[in-house]
Design an enzyme around this catalytic site. Structure first.
Site, PDB file in Angstrom:
ATOM      1  CD  GLN A   1      -1.734 -13.239  -3.580  1.00 62.25           C
ATOM      2  OE1 GLN A   1      -1.596 -14.465  -3.595  1.00 62.25           O
ATOM      3  NE2 GLN A   1      -1.122 -12.470  -2.685  1.00 62.25           N
TER       4      GLN A   1
ATOM      5  CD  GLU B   1       6.923  -4.381 -10.560  1.00 60.51           C
ATOM      6  OE1 GLU B   1       8.004  -3.767 -10.533  1.00 60.51           O
ATOM      7  OE2 GLU B   1       6.698  -5.371  -9.853  1.00 60.51           O
TER       8      GLU B   1
ATOM      9  CG  ASP C   1      -4.845   2.286   1.946  1.00 58.51           C
ATOM     10  OD1 ASP C   1      -5.682   1.746   1.209  1.00 58.51           O
ATOM     11  OD2 ASP C   1      -3.638   1.954   1.966  1.00 58.51           O
TER      12      ASP C   1
ATOM     13  CD  GLN D   1       8.527  -8.383  -9.081  1.00 59.13           C
ATOM     14  OE1 GLN D   1       8.797  -9.267  -8.278  1.00 59.13           O
ATOM     15  NE2 GLN D   1       7.312  -7.868  -9.173  1.00 59.13           N
TER      16      GLN D   1
ATOM     17  CG  HIS E   1      -2.028  -0.987   1.142  1.00 58.89           C
ATOM     18  ND1 HIS E   1      -3.355  -0.630   1.199  1.00 58.89           N
ATOM     19  CD2 HIS E   1      -2.023  -2.337   0.986  1.00 58.89           C
ATOM     20  CE1 HIS E   1      -4.112  -1.722   1.085  1.00 58.89           C
ATOM     21  NE2 HIS E   1      -3.318  -2.761   0.963  1.00 58.89           N
TER      22      HIS E   1
END
Length: 454
Positions: free
Chosen positions: A374, A357, A122, A334, A20
């Site tokens: 997920q 990404e 948030d 990554q 987050h």
């Protein structure tokens, strides 16, 4: 109306998870390159110490960090190094949420001191917009999750008996119970599902969502209908690779340079999920059976950091794969790996940041969702056409043959050609739209600050 010369101050309060805080930092960077914003990012000292190195010097004049201290005298089981989800023992998660709630007085003082033009908050702290409202500051929710996941959750909370109107997005039986438990889990007497709803309801006319219309157009529109508010996509907010190189980057890039174009799979399951020994075994055998070259990042919980990877991998695995595979323990660059032309697939848990990404860099996904949001993200990846999910047994177990098959399908076989092309096309579309999306966000924030968005 404020002129462009007048600096607007924004205070950001993300939830205490790296997944987050990182998008909040990236949003802050994007906003400050577009207009004269001064942004304060508020989090616990332990979180700020890990995020500060990710901010290059060029932002130091317009982005600052503010420490939020959680009470630890009242909660001795939660010392300051546990004021983050990273490395937090799972049984202390509700205690962390309670401590976050208990920090509201400290946060109220921060609001008074900084007197921002706007609060961006948030999904788990409904007290934050309430405090801003008491002090007459407008506040806007920014959810760093996708629109499919958010609309699925909101509808499930509001009308659990009604089927989600988009059949591509669903949960398997073995996933549904975990998902319900997630929304039902409570801290300080408030269920997470209720926190999410209250946070959305208290946002000024708009809600910012970390997504792009190129990926989630119909879910953005559906979420807007559910919430009765305008949903403003902010783009992928993928972290810019840092300028300085570390040793790991240099040697892994040299290894990738030797490989053929699109021939390597990158395997990583996020910074806060740890594979079981059984999962490691099935994935290892799957990689070996696929005969595809790979980089595999394996992480262990803090208590097991001294574990050697050889101890958890099948016997003789490293010798058998030889030069075809690289195991990286703990950390890997990554974004740089995914940008490399030798990488042709991403074996991913489908955390939202990782999905975006892979989309940004045009790398097809071999989806292996583990928990939380997920499974929904993995179904979206398949629907958009940029990846294929590894099917599991009825109990949710991975099988090595299926792992190998999907890796080969996506990276090598003719079957995956459509996925590979679609990944590049969507990447191109998303990247072209990023500037326009951030411009739209800037406009909305200026309106909120000038009182027209309240």
């Amino acid at each position: 109306m404020f002129s462009d010369q007048r600096s607007l101050t924004i205070l950001m309060l993300p939830w205490l998870a790296h997944g987050h805080i990182s998008p909040y930092l990236e949003l802050a960077k994007k906003l400050t390159t577009k207009r004269n914003f001064h942004i304060f990012i508020c989090s616990t000292p332990v979180n700020l110490s890990s995020i500060k190195p990710k901010l290059s010097q060029k932002y130091s004049h317009c982005i600052e960090f503010v420490e939020l201290h959680l009470p630890h005298d009242d909660l001795p089981e939660l010392p300051p190094h546990y004021h983050t989800t990273n490395g937090l023992p799972p049984h202390l998660m509700s205690t962390l949420k309670t401590a976050f709630d208990m920090s509201s007085n400290n946060f109220s003082n921060i609001l008074k001191t900084l007197s921002p033009d706007l609060l961006i908050y948030d999904v788990l702290q409904p007290w934050a917009p309430s405090l801003a409202s008491l002090q007459n500051f407008p506040s806007i929710e920014f959810t760093p999750m996708g629109a499919a996941l958010t609309s699925f959750s909101i509808q499930h909370i509001k009308n659990p008996s009604v089927k989600f109107p988009f059949p591509s997005i669903y949960l398997q039986d073995y996933e549904a119970e975990k998902f319900n438990n997630l929304l039902e889990s409570s801290a300080n007497g408030i269920k997470d599902g209720d926190r999410v709803q209250q946070c959305s309801a208290r946002s000024c006319n708009i809600i910012l969502v970390k997504t792009s219309r190129e990926i989630e157009e119909k879910y953005i529109d559906y979420l807007s209908d559910l919430m009765g508010k305008k949903i403003v996509p902010v783009g992928t907010l993928v972290q810019e690779p840092m300028d300085q190189k570390v040793d790991e980057e240099t040697w892994i890039m040299k290894w990738l340079n030797k490989m053929e174009r699109s021939s390597v799979v990158y395997v990583c399951f996020g910074s806060e999920y740890f594979l079981s020994k059984e999962q490691i075994e099935e994935i290892a055998h799957g990689l070996e059976l696929s005969k595809v070259s790979f980089i595999w990042v394996i992480r262990f919980p803090k208590a097991e950091r001294s574990t050697r990877v050889e101890e958890v991998l099948p016997e003789g695995f490293l010798q058998r794969v030889g030069e075809k595979g690289v195991i990286m323990k703990g950390w890997a660059p990554q974004a740089k790996i995914l940008q490399h032309s030798s990488v042709g697939g991403f074996v991913s848990h489908c955390g939202w940041n990782s999905v975006l990404e892979s989309i940004k860099f045009g790398v097809p996904v071999i989806a292996m969702p583990m928990h939380l949001d997920q499974p929904i993200n993995a179904r979206l990846v398949e629907e958009v056409g940029v990846g294929v999910e590894v099917k599991r047994t009825g109990e949710g177990s991975l099988q090595r043959e299926e792992v190998a098959k999907v890796i080969r399908d996506v990276v090598v076989e003719k079957f995956g050609e459509g996925v590979r092309k679609k990944a590049l096309k969507i990447s191109d579309n998303v990247n072209k739209k990023e500037d326009e999306e951030i411009d739209g966000v800037v406009e909305e924030l200026i309106q909120a600050c000038t009182g027209r968005g309240i």
